[in-house]
Scaffold this active site. Structure first.
Site, PDB file in Angstrom:
ATOM      1  CG  HIS A   1      -1.756   1.200   1.341  1.00  0.00           C
ATOM      2  ND1 HIS A   1      -1.861   1.904   2.509  1.00  0.00           N
ATOM      3  CD2 HIS A   1      -2.533   1.845   0.437  1.00  0.00           C
ATOM      4  CE1 HIS A   1      -2.674   2.949   2.326  1.00  0.00           C
ATOM      5  NE2 HIS A   1      -3.086   2.932   1.066  1.00  0.00           N
TER       6      HIS A   1
ATOM      7  CB  CYS B   1       0.712   2.014   8.028  1.00  0.00           C
ATOM      8  SG  CYS B   1       2.422   2.097   8.553  1.00  0.00           S
ATOM      9  CG  HIS B   2      -2.595   3.070   5.757  1.00  0.00           C
ATOM     10  ND1 HIS B   2      -1.305   2.956   5.340  1.00  0.00           N
ATOM     11  CD2 HIS B   2      -2.825   4.374   6.033  1.00  0.00           C
ATOM     12  CE1 HIS B   2      -0.746   4.171   5.339  1.00  0.00           C
ATOM     13  NE2 HIS B   2      -1.644   5.046   5.761  1.00  0.00           N
ATOM     14  N   GLY B   3      -3.923  -0.923   8.129  1.00  0.00           N
ATOM     15  CA  GLY B   3      -4.771  -2.087   8.370  1.00  0.00           C
ATOM     16  C   GLY B   3      -4.924  -3.017   7.198  1.00  0.00           C
TER      17      GLY B   3
ATOM     18  N   PRO C   1      -6.345  -1.743   2.427  1.00  0.00           N
ATOM     19  CG  PRO C   1      -5.172   0.123   3.194  1.00  0.00           C
ATOM     20  CD  PRO C   1      -5.844  -1.125   3.655  1.00  0.00           C
TER      21      PRO C   1
END
Lengths: 314, 60
Positions: A259, A278-280, A293
């Protein structure tokens, strides 16, 4: 051309003509002085005698200036500047030495009344040096060898300077030598060897490779089965597990989330694989993206098995 | 000043001892200087380094 002494003519001149080398006898000097003192005015004579006919080498010893007759014969239109033709003149000395002083002094009418020859004083033995004892530095009382304590201070300062200089020089030398070590382009193409025997089952090992983290996982049988059982239609980036590993037991992945590049945490997340905090983004036990993501699966670097338990990556 | 003279006799008298002392002193000086300057830099930039941030946010 020096005048020949044997053919001595007798011109009517008012000054003594020395046609031979001075032997330094006292009588000659005094005689010369007597004649000089009787000459009325030598100014005009000196003007006329100043030039020389040609370039003559400087001689420090001889004064053989022949002065022309000033009385009546001097009309200023002889050869040169009142020079008698056929006679060589020597130049005036341009610097004062012990030897030239008599010559110069004689030209400027310095008369000595003593019987001794004129000379230049070499040793200034009559000069009085004032007493400076009030200003002299006190020599500190010393020990047997006689040594003032200022040498301790001097050596200390020199030693401190040596310490600073040594550290500076060491840094410079190290910089120059280290510049010969592997450059960035060499490191960018580096390979790394991983010993697989040190990795127990189920464990994930992180190794640095080309500046990035490399995950090496010793997969259990359950994990392999789970990886194989996933159908490709569920996957965002469909890839068979067999495509991603050379030996199913060993999973080699680049630990960079697809990502935005964070490092995923191993053995975390809902799918038993990796989880990027960081963003799962959730990755499964084969490193494929399942949720989150990230668009692609975790990258598999080029590697090969050297032996059973050794791989070389890159 | 017998302290000075004893220092002289001990450290400055023989040139071999002097030079060895200077080189050793250079190593010691470099170590001390580097660590102290790093500490000073860290103190001047309190709370900005990654270690400080990890501690502050209890991460990793």
């Amino acid at each position: 051309m020096i005048r020949d002494c044997s053919t001595k003519p007798k011109p009517e001149i008012h000054s003594f003509v020395p046609c031979c080398r001075f032997s330094g006898k006292k009588s000659q000097f005094t005689t010369m002085l007597a004649f000089r003192s009787t000459a009325p005015s030598l100014a005009r004579v000196l003007q006329g005698s100043a030039t020389s006919v040609g370039k003559v080498a400087r001689t420090p010893l001889i004064t053989s200036r022949i002065l022309p007759d000033p009385s009546g014969h001097h009309d200023g239109h002889h050869d040169g500047h009142g020079a008698v033709p056929g006679v060589a003149y020597r130049e005036e000395p341009t610097f004062l030495t012990a030897r030239s002083l008599p010559r110069v002094a004689s030209a400027n009418q310095v008369f000595s009344t003593s019987m001794l020859p004129r000379g230049v004083r070499y040793a200034h033995t009559d000069i009085q040096v004032p007493d400076f004892s009030h200003y002299r530095r006190e020599i500190a009382p010393t020990e047997a060898k006689g040594d003032p304590t200022s040498r301790l201070f001097s050596y200390f300062v020199v030693g401190a300077t040596g310490v600073f200089t040594a550290s500076i020089v060491k840094n410079i030398v190290v910089d120059f030598v280290m510049s010969m070590s592997a450059s960035a382009d060499v490191l960018a193409l580096a390979k790394v060897e991983v010993d697989l025997s040190a990795i127990p089952e189920g464990k994930n090992v992180v190794v640095t490779w080309r500046g990035k983290p490399l995950f090496v996982r010793h997969r259990t049988e359950a994990e392999i089965a789970e990886a194989n059982s996933v159908s490709l239609s569920e996957l965002r980036d469909p890839q068979m597990d067999a495509e991603r590993v050379q030996q199913p037991k060993w999973l080699v992945l680049l630990g960079v989330c697809t990502h935005l590049g964070c490092v995923p945490i191993a053995s975390a997340g809902d799918f038993g694989g990796y989880f990027c905090p960081c963003h799962g983004s959730h990755y499964d036990v084969s490193g494929r993206i399942r949720r989150g993501p990230a668009p692609l699966n975790l990258e598999v670097p080029p590697y090969s098995f050297l032996e059973e338990n050794k791989i070389i990556v890159g | 000043m017998s302290l000075g003279s004893s220092i002289y006799q001990l450290a400055f008298k023989r040139n071999s001892v002097y030079i060895t002392g200077i080189i050793t002193g250079a190593f010691i000086f470099e170590k001390v200087f580097d660590s102290s300057m790093d500490g000073l830099f860290a103190k001047l930039n309190e709370g900005k380094s990654f270690e400080d941030l990890k501690k502050a946010r209890n991460l990793q």
